[in-house]
Design a protein around this motif. Sequence first.
Motif, PDB file in Angstrom:
ATOM      1  N   VAL A  73       0.841  -1.208   0.000  1.00  0.00           N
ATOM      2  CA  VAL A  73       0.000   0.000   0.000  1.00  0.00           C
ATOM      3  C   VAL A  73       0.874   1.254   0.000  1.00  0.00           C
ATOM      4  N   ALA A  74       2.043   1.164   0.613  1.00  0.00           N
ATOM      5  CA  ALA A  74       2.958   2.314   0.627  1.00  0.00           C
ATOM      6  C   ALA A  74       3.340   2.725  -0.797  1.00  0.00           C
ATOM      7  N   THR A  79       2.743   6.712  -5.196  1.00  0.00           N
ATOM      8  CA  THR A  79       2.329   7.015  -6.569  1.00  0.00           C
ATOM      9  C   THR A  79       1.168   8.006  -6.582  1.00  0.00           C
ATOM     10  N   LEU A  80       0.185   7.770  -5.715  1.00  0.00           N
ATOM     11  CA  LEU A  80      -0.941   8.708  -5.621  1.00  0.00           C
ATOM     12  C   LEU A  80      -0.472  10.097  -5.213  1.00  0.00           C
ATOM     13  N   MET A  81       0.516  10.154  -4.334  1.00  0.00           N
ATOM     14  CA  MET A  81       1.024  11.459  -3.896  1.00  0.00           C
ATOM     15  C   MET A  81       1.735  12.200  -5.026  1.00  0.00           C
ATOM     16  N   LEU A 118      -5.207   7.818   4.029  1.00  0.00           N
ATOM     17  CA  LEU A 118      -6.136   6.890   4.691  1.00  0.00           C
ATOM     18  C   LEU A 118      -5.731   5.445   4.408  1.00  0.00           C
ATOM     19  N   LEU A 119      -5.286   5.192   3.185  1.00  0.00           N
ATOM     20  CA  LEU A 119      -4.839   3.844   2.827  1.00  0.00           C
ATOM     21  C   LEU A 119      -3.601   3.433   3.626  1.00  0.00           C
ATOM     22  N   ALA A 120      -2.702   4.393   3.850  1.00  0.00           N
ATOM     23  CA  ALA A 120      -1.398   4.077   4.433  1.00  0.00           C
ATOM     24  C   ALA A 120      -1.348   4.146   5.957  1.00  0.00           C
ATOM     25  N   ASN A 121      -2.367   4.710   6.582  1.00  0.00           N
ATOM     26  CA  ASN A 121      -2.314   4.921   8.031  1.00  0.00           C
ATOM     27  C   ASN A 121      -3.522   4.288   8.713  1.00  0.00           C
ATOM     28  N   GLY A 122      -3.260   3.434   9.684  1.00  0.00           N
ATOM     29  CA  GLY A 122      -4.342   2.758  10.385  1.00  0.00           C
ATOM     30  C   GLY A 122      -4.580   3.255  11.799  1.00  0.00           C
ATOM     31  N   GLU A 123      -3.959   4.375  12.162  1.00  0.00           N
ATOM     32  CA  GLU A 123      -4.142   4.922  13.501  1.00  0.00           C
ATOM     33  C   GLU A 123      -5.433   5.747  13.538  1.00  0.00           C
ATOM     34  N   VAL A 189       8.132  11.782  10.182  1.00  0.00           N
ATOM     35  CA  VAL A 189       8.089  10.406   9.712  1.00  0.00           C
ATOM     36  C   VAL A 189       8.519  10.400   8.256  1.00  0.00           C
ATOM     37  N   SER A 190       9.457   9.507   7.918  1.00  0.00           N
ATOM     38  CA  SER A 190       9.853   9.379   6.520  1.00  0.00           C
ATOM     39  C   SER A 190       8.877   8.477   5.794  1.00  0.00           C
ATOM     40  N   PRO A 191       8.355   8.908   4.637  1.00  0.00           N
ATOM     41  CA  PRO A 191       7.455   8.048   3.875  1.00  0.00           C
ATOM     42  C   PRO A 191       8.180   6.862   3.249  1.00  0.00           C
ATOM     43  N   LEU A 192       9.494   6.879   3.286  1.00  0.00           N
ATOM     44  CA  LEU A 192      10.279   5.794   2.698  1.00  0.00           C
ATOM     45  C   LEU A 192      10.506   4.644   3.660  1.00  0.00           C
ATOM     46  N   VAL A 193      10.199   4.841   4.941  1.00  0.00           N
ATOM     47  CA  VAL A 193      10.357   3.777   5.939  1.00  0.00           C
ATOM     48  C   VAL A 193       9.081   2.938   5.917  1.00  0.00           C
ATOM     49  N   MET A 194       9.235   1.693   5.537  1.00  0.00           N
ATOM     50  CA  MET A 194       8.055   0.824   5.424  1.00  0.00           C
ATOM     51  C   MET A 194       8.134  -0.309   6.417  1.00  0.00           C
TER      52      MET A 194
END
Length: 194
Positions: A73-74, A79-81, A118-123, A189-194
Amino acid sequence: MQLLILSLVLFIGLHLIRVVVPDLRRAMIDKLGKPVWGAVHGILSIVTLLFLAYAFDQARGMYGTLYNPPVWVAHITLTLMLIAVICLVAGFLPAGHIRTKLKFPLLVAIKIWALSHLLANGEPEAIVLFGAFLAWAVLLRISMKQRLRNGEIKLPVFVSAKYDLYAVIIGVVLWAAILFKLHELVIGVSPLVM
């Protein structure tokens, strides 16, 4: 979470004045003048945005996680970003094909940004924040459509395809800056850390 909800109500409420209470906006413009109202609205926007950022930071991590998105999903989010940032840039440039086809590219950018997050964050705090922004953008789009029908606003008129090229180039550069540095610097938070 209450502070986050309050900050969202203030920020989004401020930006829905034209939709929810248009007479108040007109009265304020009549009383203060358009430049002063614009300045007051702008200052309040910045203050409520800073309050929103503070409230989100305070809520972070307090409520656990509702779901853990799969790692793939990341990649969708990144890509969406990229698409969202290109739309955002197109919204500030003279009209090319992107701006004329999307009609309201800034709202498209907000919707894509909110959905991808919303897709990437479940908090829970992230779901509240990005869900609220997605709903806000949808409401604004409905309002803009109505204002368009009423003749209050006009669609952008195509100027040149070179502005599409500019939107893509500037969008890719801005996206890379956000991806590799700015997101971590501003959000922590780095978006590259998965």
